[in-house]
Design an enzyme around this catalytic site. Structure first.
Site, PDB file in Angstrom:
ATOM      1  N   HIS A 209       0.807  -1.225   0.000  1.00  0.00           N
ATOM      2  CA  HIS A 209       0.000   0.000   0.000  1.00  0.00           C
ATOM      3  C   HIS A 209       0.836   1.269   0.000  1.00  0.00           C
ATOM      4  O   HIS A 209       0.318   2.361  -0.106  1.00  0.00           O
ATOM      5  CB  HIS A 209      -0.937   0.038   1.218  1.00  0.00           C
ATOM      6  CG  HIS A 209      -0.186   0.173   2.518  1.00  0.00           C
ATOM      7  ND1 HIS A 209       0.219  -0.908   3.247  1.00  0.00           N
ATOM      8  CD2 HIS A 209       0.261   1.257   3.199  1.00  0.00           C
ATOM      9  CE1 HIS A 209       0.866  -0.503   4.329  1.00  0.00           C
ATOM     10  NE2 HIS A 209       0.911   0.813   4.315  1.00  0.00           N
TER      11      HIS A 209
HETATM   12  C1  UD1 Z   1       1.826   2.297   7.296  1.00  0.00           C
HETATM   13  C2  UD1 Z   1       2.343   3.604   7.701  1.00  0.00           C
HETATM   14  C3  UD1 Z   1       1.251   4.334   8.428  1.00  0.00           C
HETATM   15  C4  UD1 Z   1       0.024   4.434   7.515  1.00  0.00           C
HETATM   16  C5  UD1 Z   1      -0.418   3.039   7.112  1.00  0.00           C
HETATM   17  C6  UD1 Z   1      -1.514   3.107   6.068  1.00  0.00           C
HETATM   18  C7  UD1 Z   1       4.693   2.970   7.858  1.00  0.00           C
HETATM   19  C8  UD1 Z   1       5.868   2.829   8.724  1.00  0.00           C
HETATM   20  N1  UD1 Z   1       3.557   3.396   8.466  1.00  0.00           N
HETATM   21  O1  UD1 Z   1       1.693   1.492   8.458  1.00  0.00           O
HETATM   22  O2  UD1 Z   1       1.707   5.611   8.752  1.00  0.00           O
HETATM   23  O3  UD1 Z   1      -1.042   5.000   8.217  1.00  0.00           O
HETATM   24  O4  UD1 Z   1       0.671   2.395   6.516  1.00  0.00           O
HETATM   25  O5  UD1 Z   1      -2.188   1.865   5.945  1.00  0.00           O
HETATM   26  O6  UD1 Z   1       4.773   2.746   6.710  1.00  0.00           O
HETATM   27  N2  UD1 Z   1      -3.693  -5.870   8.565  1.00  0.00           N
HETATM   28  C9  UD1 Z   1      -4.993  -6.349   8.684  1.00  0.00           C
HETATM   29  N3  UD1 Z   1      -5.639  -6.707   7.520  1.00  0.00           N
HETATM   30  C10 UD1 Z   1      -5.059  -6.619   6.285  1.00  0.00           C
HETATM   31  C11 UD1 Z   1      -3.734  -6.106   6.201  1.00  0.00           C
HETATM   32  C12 UD1 Z   1      -3.086  -5.725   7.356  1.00  0.00           C
HETATM   33  O7  UD1 Z   1      -5.527  -6.470   9.776  1.00  0.00           O
HETATM   34  O8  UD1 Z   1      -5.714  -6.949   5.292  1.00  0.00           O
HETATM   35  C13 UD1 Z   1      -2.986  -5.485   9.801  1.00  0.00           C
HETATM   36  C14 UD1 Z   1      -1.618  -6.094   9.960  1.00  0.00           C
HETATM   37  O9  UD1 Z   1      -1.710  -7.380  10.505  1.00  0.00           O
HETATM   38  C15 UD1 Z   1      -0.934  -5.065  10.854  1.00  0.00           C
HETATM   39  C16 UD1 Z   1      -1.518  -3.759  10.406  1.00  0.00           C
HETATM   40  O10 UD1 Z   1      -2.742  -4.080   9.745  1.00  0.00           O
HETATM   41  O11 UD1 Z   1      -1.263  -5.262  12.202  1.00  0.00           O
HETATM   42  C17 UD1 Z   1      -0.589  -3.079   9.446  1.00  0.00           C
HETATM   43  O12 UD1 Z   1      -1.247  -2.048   8.814  1.00  0.00           O
HETATM   44  P1  UD1 Z   1      -0.689  -1.375   7.489  1.00  0.00           P
HETATM   45  O13 UD1 Z   1      -1.850  -0.694   6.863  1.00  0.00           O
HETATM   46  O14 UD1 Z   1       0.090  -2.369   6.719  1.00  0.00           O
HETATM   47  O15 UD1 Z   1       0.170  -0.241   8.090  1.00  0.00           O
HETATM   48  P2  UD1 Z   1       1.722  -0.034   8.274  1.00  0.00           P
HETATM   49  O16 UD1 Z   1       2.519  -0.282   7.048  1.00  0.00           O
HETATM   50  O17 UD1 Z   1       2.120  -0.747   9.514  1.00  0.00           O
END
Ligand code: UD1
Length: 382
Positions: A209
Site C-alpha cells: 500500500h
Molecule cells: C503504514 C504507515 C502508516 C500508515 C499506514 C496506512 C509505515 C511505517 N507506516 O503502516 O503511517 O497510516 O501504513 O495503511 O509505513 N492488517 C490487517 N488486515 C489486512 C492487512 C493488514 O488487519 O488486510 C494489519 C496487519 O496485521 C498489521 C496492520 O494491519 O497489524 C498493518 O497495517 P498497514 O496498513 O500495513 O500499516 P503499516 O505499514 O504498519
C-alpha cells in the site's frame, strides 16, 4: 475528578496497536479515556471493522478528516483536534505511530500546552522522503513522554539529543495485540484455509500500500510481474488495500491478476484473519511497516519491498529481507525463504518485548508528575 486521557487515532495500524493500551486504561478506576478518531481511514475494512473486532469503545469524537493531500489532511486534523482538546480538556494527549493524524494531534496539543505521550517513539528509517518519517521525527521532538518499543528506538532518540528522563523503553504494543489475537487466529485457521482452498505452509501472503510502490506505474507493474511468476508455482493470497486496488484497476492490471487461477484477491482482512493467514503462510511479501514485525514474531519469513526499514531487528538471520520492486529478485527471495516453525520470537522473547508494553505505558502515564491532581488510586487495576 477523573484523570482525562485523550488517545488520538485514525488509521488501521493505530487501531490495532492501540487496542491493548485502550483495554488497560479501561481497567483503571479514576481515568476518563477519550478516544478521538480522525477518520483518516474511513473504509469499513480499514477502520470500523477493528472497532468491532477489537471491542474498542465508541470514540468520544469522530472528526471526518478523510483523505486529501498531506497538508490538507494534516491541517484539517489539526483544526478539528484543537477544538476537541478545547472541548474535552484532556490532562494528556496520547498519539500512537506515525500517521498525519499523529503529527496533527501532537502539534495541536503542544500549542495548547497539553502534555503529549508518543507511543512507538524513536522508530527511524532515516529516509525523510517517507511521510511517516517526517511525522514520527517531529512528533518525538515535541512529546513529553516517549514510549520506545525497542532498545534501538531508545538509542535513536538519545542520538537526537532527547533527554533520557522523557524516554520509557516499554516494548511494542504490537506484541500485546498479537498475543491476544493468536489463540483466536489458531481457532479460526482450519475453516479459513478450507474456505480459501489453501494448505498450511503452501502459499505466499502479500500486501502492498505504500505510495512509493503503488503510485509508481513502473514499480506496480514490476510487483504484479513478480506476483504472477510466484503464482505459476504457488498460491498467492492478496488482501488488497484500497490504494493498490484503485491503482491496479486504473493501470489495467487488476484483470491480469484475476486471470491467474492461483492468485486469490481479497478485500482487506480483519486482524484475526490476517494473523491466521500470516501464521500459516510459507512467506510474506509486503511493504507494510507493521507486518514486518508480525511476520518476524510468528517466524514467517518476510520479503519487504522497500530500501529501508525502521525495524532493523527483523533483518537478523534474514528473517526479513529488503528488496527493490524487481520481479527477478522478488521471486528468488520468496522461493529461498524457509519457514522454521520452531523459531518463533513471540514464544521465546524478542527485541519487541514480551507483551507487557501496554501495561507499562499506562503505568508511566498515570505515575508521571503531569497528573498533579490525581491520586494513587489511579494505578490500581480493577
Ligand atoms: C503504514 C504507515 C502508516 C500508515 C499506514 C496506512 C509505515 C511505517 N507506516 O503502516 O503511517 O497510516 O501504513 O495503511 O509505513 N492488517 C490487517 N488486515 C489486512 C492487512 C493488514 O488487519 O488486510 C494489519 C496487519 O496485521 C498489521 C496492520 O494491519 O497489524 C498493518 O497495517 P498497514 O496498513 O500495513 O500499516 P503499516 O505499514 O504498519
Amino acid at each position: 475528578m477523573a484523570f482525562r486521557v485523550m488517545l488520538v487515532l485514525g488509521a488501521r495500524p493505530q487501531f490495532i496497536k492501540s487496542a491493548p493500551v485502550i483495554h488497560q486504561f479501561l481497567k483503571r478506576r479514576g481515568v476518563e479515556l477519550q478516544i478521538v478518531d480522525s477518520e483518516q481511514h474511513y473504509d469499513y475494512e480499514l477502520s470500523k471493522i477493528f472497532f468491532e473486532e477489537l471491542r474498542l469503545p465508541r470514540p468520544a469524537l469522530s472528526l471526518h478528516v478523510g483523505s486529501g493531500s498531506h497538508a490538507s489532511q494534516t491541517g484539517k486534523a489539526m483544526v478539528r483536534i484543537e477544538s476537541g482538546i478545547l472541548a474535552l480538556k484532556p490532562d494528556i494527549v496520547l498519539v500512537p505511530g506515525d500517521t498525519n493524524t499523529t503529527l496533527a494531534a501532537a502539534i495541536s496539543a503542544a500549542k495548547l500546552n497539553v502534555p503529549i505521550g508518543h507511543i512507538e517513539a524513536g522508530a527511524r528509517s532515516y529516509d525523510m522522503s517517507m511521510p511517516e518519517e517526517v511525522n514520527r521525527t517531529l512528533t518525538d521532538h515535541i512529546s513529553n513522554l516517549l514510549f520506545a518499543p525497542t532498545k534501538n528506538a531508545e538509542r535513536n532518540l538519545r542520538a537526537e539529543g532527547i533527554s533520557r528522563k522523557r524516554i520509557f523503553q516499554t516494548g511494542d504494543t504490537m506484541v500485546d495485540a498479537l498475543k491476544t489475537a493468536l489463540p483466536l487466529a489458531r481457532k479460526l485457521k482450519r475453516s479459513l484455509l478450507g474456505q480459501l482452498d489453501l494448505d498450511e505452509g503452501e502459499y505466499v501472503l502479500t500486501t502492498s500500500h505504500r505510495p512509493a510502490n503503488v503510485d509508481d506505474r513502473h514499480k506496480l507493474h514490476a510487483i504484479v510481474a513478480g506476483l504472477m511468476r510466484i503464482s505459476e508455482s504457488m498460491k498467492v493470497v492478496f488482501p488488497m488495500h484500497p490504494r493498490i486496488a484503485h491503482n491496479l484497476e486504473s493501470y489495467g492490471l487488476l484483470r491480469k491478476l484475476r486471470r491467474s487461477r492461483n492468485l486469490i484477491a481479497l478485500k482487506p482482512q480483519g486482524y484475526v484473519k490476517m494473523i491466521a493467514l500470516l501464521d500459516s503462510a510459507r512467506a510474506m511479501l509486503t511493504d507494510s511497516g507493521g507486518i514486518q514485525k508480525e511476520a518476524f514474531l510468528l517466524g514467517t519469513p518476510c520479503v519487504t519491498m522497500r530500501d529501508t526499514t525502521e525495524w532493523p531487528e527483523t533483518l537478523k538471520n534474514q528473517a526479513n529481507t529488503l528488496v527493490d520492486a524487481d520481479p527477478d529478485r522478488i521471486v528468488k527471495l520468496i522461493f529461498r525463504a524457509n519457514k522454521v516453525p520452531s523459531r518463533r520470537p513471540l514464544d521465546s522473547g524478542s527485541p519487541f518485548g514480551t507483551g507487557k508494553s501496554s501495561d507499562r505505558i499506562v503505568r508511566a502515564v498515570l505515575s508521571t508528575s503531569y497528573r498533579s491532581h490525581a491520586s494513587p488510586e489511579l494505578l490500581r487495576v480493577t
